[in-house]
Design a protein around this motif. Sequence first.
Motif, mmCIF file in Angstrom:
data_model
loop_
_atom_site.group_PDB
_atom_site.id
_atom_site.type_symbol
_atom_site.label_atom_id
_atom_site.label_comp_id
_atom_site.label_asym_id
_atom_site.label_seq_id
_atom_site.Cartn_x
_atom_site.Cartn_y
_atom_site.Cartn_z
ATOM 1 N N GLY A 61 18.456 41.974 48.736
ATOM 2 C CA GLY A 61 18.254 40.398 47.933
ATOM 3 C C GLY A 61 19.690 39.931 47.544
ATOM 4 N N VAL A 62 19.603 38.538 47.273
ATOM 5 C CA VAL A 62 20.604 38.441 46.464
ATOM 6 C C VAL A 62 19.862 37.661 45.155
ATOM 7 C CG1 VAL A 62 22.673 36.159 46.945
ATOM 8 C CG2 VAL A 62 22.119 37.980 48.969
ATOM 9 N N GLU A 63 20.815 37.539 44.352
ATOM 10 C CA GLU A 63 20.966 37.213 43.056
ATOM 11 C C GLU A 63 21.857 36.460 42.494
ATOM 12 O OE1 GLU A 63 17.379 37.235 41.882
ATOM 13 O OE2 GLU A 63 16.435 37.883 43.267
ATOM 14 N N SER A 64 21.555 35.854 41.116
ATOM 15 C CA SER A 64 22.754 35.027 40.663
ATOM 16 C C SER A 64 23.577 36.347 39.326
ATOM 17 C CB SER A 64 22.452 33.685 39.937
ATOM 18 O OG SER A 64 21.843 34.332 39.104
ATOM 19 N N THR A 65 24.710 35.976 39.074
ATOM 20 C CA THR A 65 25.010 36.376 38.141
ATOM 21 C C THR A 65 24.571 36.512 36.654
ATOM 22 O OG1 THR A 65 27.432 36.576 38.228
ATOM 23 C CG2 THR A 65 26.718 37.101 36.331
ATOM 24 N N THR A 66 23.579 35.500 36.565
ATOM 25 C CA THR A 66 22.660 35.388 35.402
ATOM 26 C C THR A 66 21.496 36.084 35.362
ATOM 27 O OG1 THR A 66 21.812 33.271 35.478
ATOM 28 C CG2 THR A 66 23.680 33.675 34.409
ATOM 29 N N ALA A 71 23.385 51.267 40.265
ATOM 30 C CA ALA A 71 24.513 51.104 40.088
ATOM 31 C C ALA A 71 24.757 49.664 40.058
ATOM 32 C CB ALA A 71 25.265 52.494 40.480
ATOM 33 N N LEU A 72 25.696 49.347 39.331
ATOM 34 C CA LEU A 72 27.084 48.252 39.991
ATOM 35 C C LEU A 72 27.624 49.015 40.978
ATOM 36 C CD1 LEU A 72 27.294 45.394 39.336
ATOM 37 C CD2 LEU A 72 28.457 45.342 36.830
ATOM 38 N N LEU A 73 28.562 48.154 41.717
ATOM 39 C CA LEU A 73 29.067 48.107 42.358
ATOM 40 C C LEU A 73 30.357 47.491 42.021
ATOM 41 C CD1 LEU A 73 30.345 51.074 44.385
ATOM 42 C CD2 LEU A 73 28.943 49.684 45.682
ATOM 43 N N LEU A 132 28.977 40.890 33.929
ATOM 44 C CA LEU A 132 27.966 42.190 34.636
ATOM 45 C C LEU A 132 28.141 43.481 34.509
ATOM 46 C CD1 LEU A 132 27.686 40.465 38.117
ATOM 47 C CD2 LEU A 132 25.506 40.892 36.839
ATOM 48 N N VAL A 133 29.196 43.708 34.270
ATOM 49 C CA VAL A 133 30.506 45.417 34.225
ATOM 50 C C VAL A 133 29.528 45.183 32.577
ATOM 51 C CG1 VAL A 133 32.100 46.553 33.228
ATOM 52 C CG2 VAL A 133 31.954 45.469 35.338
ATOM 53 N N ASP A 134 29.942 44.069 31.859
ATOM 54 C CA ASP A 134 29.899 44.410 30.642
ATOM 55 C C ASP A 134 28.250 44.753 29.731
ATOM 56 O OD1 ASP A 134 31.753 43.819 29.448
ATOM 57 O OD2 ASP A 134 32.221 41.738 29.057
ATOM 58 N N ARG A 135 27.013 44.379 30.997
ATOM 59 C CA ARG A 135 25.800 44.418 30.392
ATOM 60 C C ARG A 135 25.230 45.472 31.116
ATOM 61 N NH1 ARG A 135 22.596 39.980 34.519
ATOM 62 N NH2 ARG A 135 21.545 41.384 33.905
ATOM 63 N N ALA A 136 26.259 46.058 32.196
ATOM 64 C CA ALA A 136 25.961 47.013 32.892
ATOM 65 C C ALA A 136 26.213 48.221 31.506
ATOM 66 C CB ALA A 136 26.625 47.968 34.022
ATOM 67 N N VAL A 186 27.901 52.316 36.049
ATOM 68 C CA VAL A 186 29.666 51.240 36.992
ATOM 69 C C VAL A 186 29.960 52.012 38.115
ATOM 70 C CG1 VAL A 186 31.287 49.647 36.596
ATOM 71 C CG2 VAL A 186 29.783 49.549 35.141
ATOM 72 N N VAL A 187 30.467 51.954 38.666
ATOM 73 C CA VAL A 187 31.525 52.180 40.312
ATOM 74 C C VAL A 187 32.541 51.471 40.666
ATOM 75 C CG1 VAL A 187 30.950 54.178 42.368
ATOM 76 C CG2 VAL A 187 28.992 54.412 40.156
ATOM 77 N N TRP A 188 33.488 51.567 40.664
ATOM 78 C CA TRP A 188 34.576 51.246 40.942
ATOM 79 C C TRP A 188 34.885 51.309 42.063
ATOM 80 C CZ3 TRP A 188 36.084 47.528 37.927
ATOM 81 C CH2 TRP A 188 35.497 47.166 36.814
ATOM 82 N N VAL A 189 35.438 50.643 43.164
ATOM 83 C CA VAL A 189 35.881 51.051 44.417
ATOM 84 C C VAL A 189 37.398 50.932 44.536
ATOM 85 C CG1 VAL A 189 35.435 50.802 46.861
ATOM 86 C CG2 VAL A 189 33.706 50.889 45.313
ATOM 87 N N ARG A 190 38.308 51.249 45.347
ATOM 88 C CA ARG A 190 39.480 50.424 45.206
ATOM 89 C C ARG A 190 39.869 51.512 46.798
ATOM 90 N NH1 ARG A 190 42.936 53.687 40.886
ATOM 91 N NH2 ARG A 190 42.137 55.561 41.438
ATOM 92 N N HIS A 191 40.773 50.485 47.173
ATOM 93 C CA HIS A 191 41.094 50.235 48.516
ATOM 94 C C HIS A 191 42.160 50.882 48.744
ATOM 95 C CE1 HIS A 191 40.455 49.997 53.185
ATOM 96 N NE2 HIS A 191 41.909 49.511 53.347
#
Length: 184
Positions: A173-178, A11-13, A38-42, A49-54
Amino acid sequence: MTTLENRPRSALLVVDVQNLVVDGAYRRDDVIANIAALVDRARSEGVPVVWVRHSDEALVRGSDGWQIVSELAPRADEAMVDKNYGDAFEATNLDDVLADRQVGRLVITGSETDACVRSTLHGAFTRGYDVTLVGDAHTAGDKTQWGAPPVEAVIAHTNLYWKHQAAPGRTAGVESTTDVALRR
């Protein structure tokens, strides 16, 4: 490779990309553009896609500052998790939301790098999730007046140490957007 059983999905957080949180943040527009991509790709790949709001005393629920930025538009069928602590798992239903979607791997973006993003990275990892940080899709505001390093250094350091995070049965891990793979 998550330690969570029957959770093969990713999931994209998107953490706290709210008006007040990212107002004046380092590379705000670039980071939001990367998150939007990323949201469009997901969505196109069928990745949740899971959204978090503080919210807290300074970030009042329902206020303009509390809203997700206008450049991003959560869909009604996408989960929205409201939180009051840095770690998006703490005292929320996030783990249940992810379990319902069979998610064992998180791809994390958002704000603030040195607070809620970092807390959520660790919270997910210690709970058994595989966790990928998108290195060019998180940001923070300048806290140098309180003795913190410049934001660029905070981001670089977070990317560096998360790239080398390790624990039995989990990956980090760490990856770039692309380059990030949203699906396993």
